[in-house]
Design a protein around this motif. Structure first.
Motif, mmCIF file in Angstrom:
data_model
loop_
_atom_site.group_PDB
_atom_site.id
_atom_site.type_symbol
_atom_site.label_atom_id
_atom_site.label_comp_id
_atom_site.label_asym_id
_atom_site.label_seq_id
_atom_site.Cartn_x
_atom_site.Cartn_y
_atom_site.Cartn_z
ATOM 1 N N GLY A 179 14.463 1.973 -15.848
ATOM 2 C CA GLY A 179 15.114 0.695 -16.089
ATOM 3 C C GLY A 179 14.754 -0.404 -15.105
ATOM 4 N N CYS A 180 13.741 -0.203 -14.299
ATOM 5 C CA CYS A 180 13.338 -1.235 -13.332
ATOM 6 C C CYS A 180 12.490 -2.300 -14.014
ATOM 7 N N GLY A 181 12.708 -3.546 -13.622
ATOM 8 C CA GLY A 181 11.890 -4.637 -14.102
ATOM 9 C C GLY A 181 10.763 -4.935 -13.130
ATOM 10 N N VAL A 182 10.120 -6.089 -13.336
ATOM 11 C CA VAL A 182 8.982 -6.471 -12.498
ATOM 12 C C VAL A 182 9.387 -6.610 -11.041
ATOM 13 N N TYR A 183 10.520 -7.253 -10.788
ATOM 14 C CA TYR A 183 10.938 -7.497 -9.411
ATOM 15 C C TYR A 183 11.397 -6.209 -8.726
ATOM 16 N N MET A 184 12.105 -5.350 -9.459
ATOM 17 C CA MET A 184 12.556 -4.095 -8.876
ATOM 18 C C MET A 184 11.370 -3.191 -8.540
ATOM 19 N N ILE A 185 10.346 -3.209 -9.382
ATOM 20 C CA ILE A 185 9.144 -2.429 -9.093
ATOM 21 C C ILE A 185 8.490 -2.941 -7.815
ATOM 22 N N PHE A 186 8.468 -4.261 -7.663
ATOM 23 C CA PHE A 186 7.855 -4.842 -6.472
ATOM 24 C C PHE A 186 8.604 -4.415 -5.206
ATOM 25 N N PHE A 187 9.929 -4.518 -5.225
ATOM 26 C CA PHE A 187 10.706 -4.233 -4.020
ATOM 27 C C PHE A 187 10.897 -2.742 -3.759
ATOM 28 N N LYS A 188 10.972 -1.934 -4.797
ATOM 29 C CA LYS A 188 11.256 -0.512 -4.620
ATOM 30 C C LYS A 188 10.014 0.370 -4.638
ATOM 31 N N ILE A 189 8.944 -0.081 -5.274
ATOM 32 C CA ILE A 189 7.739 0.744 -5.386
ATOM 33 C C ILE A 189 6.589 0.179 -4.552
ATOM 34 N N ILE A 190 6.286 -1.084 -4.750
ATOM 35 C CA ILE A 190 5.099 -1.670 -4.124
ATOM 36 C C ILE A 190 5.287 -1.863 -2.620
ATOM 37 N N LEU A 191 6.329 -2.559 -2.225
ATOM 38 C CA LEU A 191 6.518 -2.879 -0.806
ATOM 39 C C LEU A 191 6.557 -1.643 0.096
ATOM 40 N N PRO A 192 7.341 -0.605 -0.262
ATOM 41 C CA PRO A 192 7.363 0.566 0.636
ATOM 42 C C PRO A 192 6.008 1.259 0.771
ATOM 43 N N ASN A 193 5.152 1.149 -0.233
ATOM 44 C CA ASN A 193 3.890 1.870 -0.224
ATOM 45 C C ASN A 193 2.724 1.064 0.346
ATOM 46 N N ILE A 194 2.948 -0.202 0.657
ATOM 47 C CA ILE A 194 1.895 -1.002 1.290
ATOM 48 C C ILE A 194 2.329 -1.419 2.696
ATOM 49 N N LYS A 195 3.171 -0.605 3.309
ATOM 50 C CA LYS A 195 3.676 -0.920 4.648
ATOM 51 C C LYS A 195 2.558 -1.159 5.656
ATOM 52 N N PRO A 196 1.490 -0.331 5.700
ATOM 53 C CA PRO A 196 0.420 -0.616 6.675
ATOM 54 C C PRO A 196 -0.190 -2.006 6.508
ATOM 55 N N ALA A 197 -0.392 -2.434 5.260
ATOM 56 C CA ALA A 197 -0.963 -3.763 5.021
ATOM 57 C C ALA A 197 0.025 -4.853 5.435
ATOM 58 N N LEU A 198 1.309 -4.648 5.182
ATOM 59 C CA LEU A 198 2.316 -5.634 5.564
ATOM 60 C C LEU A 198 2.375 -5.796 7.077
ATOM 61 N N ILE A 199 2.364 -4.677 7.791
ATOM 62 C CA ILE A 199 2.437 -4.743 9.251
ATOM 63 C C ILE A 199 1.158 -5.343 9.824
ATOM 64 N N THR A 200 0.010 -4.994 9.245
ATOM 65 C CA THR A 200 -1.250 -5.587 9.703
ATOM 66 C C THR A 200 -1.229 -7.099 9.528
ATOM 67 N N ALA A 201 -0.786 -7.562 8.351
ATOM 68 C CA ALA A 201 -0.697 -9.000 8.104
ATOM 69 C C ALA A 201 0.294 -9.660 9.049
ATOM 70 N N ALA A 202 1.420 -8.983 9.310
ATOM 71 C CA ALA A 202 2.432 -9.549 10.202
ATOM 72 C C ALA A 202 1.892 -9.693 11.618
ATOM 73 N N ILE A 203 1.147 -8.698 12.090
ATOM 74 C CA ILE A 203 0.583 -8.767 13.445
ATOM 75 C C ILE A 203 -0.393 -9.931 13.568
ATOM 76 N N PHE A 204 -1.303 -10.044 12.606
ATOM 77 C CA PHE A 204 -2.278 -11.137 12.653
ATOM 78 C C PHE A 204 -1.588 -12.496 12.522
ATOM 79 N N SER A 205 -0.635 -12.604 11.611
ATOM 80 C CA SER A 205 0.048 -13.881 11.405
ATOM 81 C C SER A 205 0.821 -14.292 12.650
ATOM 82 N N PHE A 206 1.529 -13.339 13.259
ATOM 83 C CA PHE A 206 2.293 -13.646 14.467
ATOM 84 C C PHE A 206 1.358 -14.073 15.594
#
Length: 280
Positions: A179-206
């Motif tokens: 029953g997940c929609g597009v946004y729920m898939i993004f927050f519950k599936i995509i974000l947790p599984n791309i954590k290394p990319a998120l942290i890498t981007a955060a380090i460079f951006s900061f």
């Protein structure tokens, strides 16, 4: 036995060369740290050994200028860098999700257009941006330093798209069944599984935002709004004696946030650069 000795000799020479090159690259940082403890007379000497160990350089530097201590400048830098990083990483992740998962007409074309913008020098948009922000009355505020960061950065989008495309689509299908929609898939599936990319981007951006000097110089006029990168220039007074020891002391302290972030998140940084999604 002779072959073993040759291998050992090559290994020793190799490590000596690497250590020499590493020292040459790290020498400016070591020199700055050493100079933060030197007296005024020898502050600019090339030696890495202080003539006298002056810890008061840090106290003098922290006192700042007038009623403004360096705590104010560090606070400004943290506000700008943290807020800008959060906005840039979230927007880049959402954009990467759209390019990596959602089918729409012209997706590949617009993705190519976004990548092409990496070739544009930042100087191309400086004058139009300044004129626009001046019309909006944003000069001498944090807005020109933060709000432009709330846009996807093509480099981060490209990095995250590789992770998103590497995730099994079966995860999305299973989430839709639940029953997940597009946004729920993004927050519950995509974000947790791309954590290394998120942290890498955060380090460079900061890091890029923290060390930025030209943008605050362009938009900030009030001293109380200066970030650390701009406040360091206040030590250089052509009409008075420059306190080099205090300047180097505050420059050394300005490296600590970046150094600590790298130490604590280097595992994610390496993983974010070296991999491109889930394996297996």
């Amino acid at each position: 036995m002779k072959m073993s000795d040759n291998k050992h000799l090559k290994s020793v020479i190799y490590h000596i060369c690497i250590l020499t090159l590493g020292l040459m690259m790290f020498y400016p940082v070591l020199w700055m740290i050493a100079s933060s403890f030197k007296g005024h007379a020898n502050a600019l000497s090339p030696s890495l050994i202080p003539d006298q160990f002056l810890i008061q350089n840090y106290f003098q530097g922290w006192q700042g200028f007038g009623d403004l201590t360096f705590a104010t400048f560090f606070k400004n830098s943290f506000i700008i860098a943290t807020t800008a990083t959060i906005g840039q990483v979230i927007l880049s992740a959402m954009t990467a999700y759209g390019f990596g998962r959602i089918q729409f007409k012209g997706r590949n074309f617009w993705f190519s257009v976004m990548i092409i913008t990496l070739l544009f020098p930042q100087q191309v948009v400086m004058i139009p941006q300044y004129l626009m922000f001046n019309q909006l009355g944003w000069i001498d505020t944090f807005k020109p330093l933060i709000l432009p960061k709330f846009t996807p950065l093509p480099f981060f989008v490209f990095l995250m798209v590789q992770f998103v495309r590497g995730l099994p689509r079966e995860l999305d299908e299973a989430a839709r069944i639940d029953g997940c929609g597009v946004y729920m898939i993004f927050f519950k599936i995509i974000l947790p599984n791309i954590k290394p990319a998120l942290i890498t981007a955060a380090i460079f951006s900061f890091y890029w935002t923290w060390q930025d000097f030209f943008t605050p110089l362009l938009y900030i006029q009030s001293t109380e709004l200066y970030p650390v990168s701009l406040a360091l220039s206040l030590f250089a007074d052509p009409q008075a004696v420059t306190n080099w020891g205090a300047m180097f002391a505050m420059a050394t302290l300005s490296l600590l946030p970046i150094f600590l972030i790298f130490i604590f998140f280097q595992r994610y940084l390496v993983e974010g650069i070296a991999t491109s999604g889930l394996k297996g």
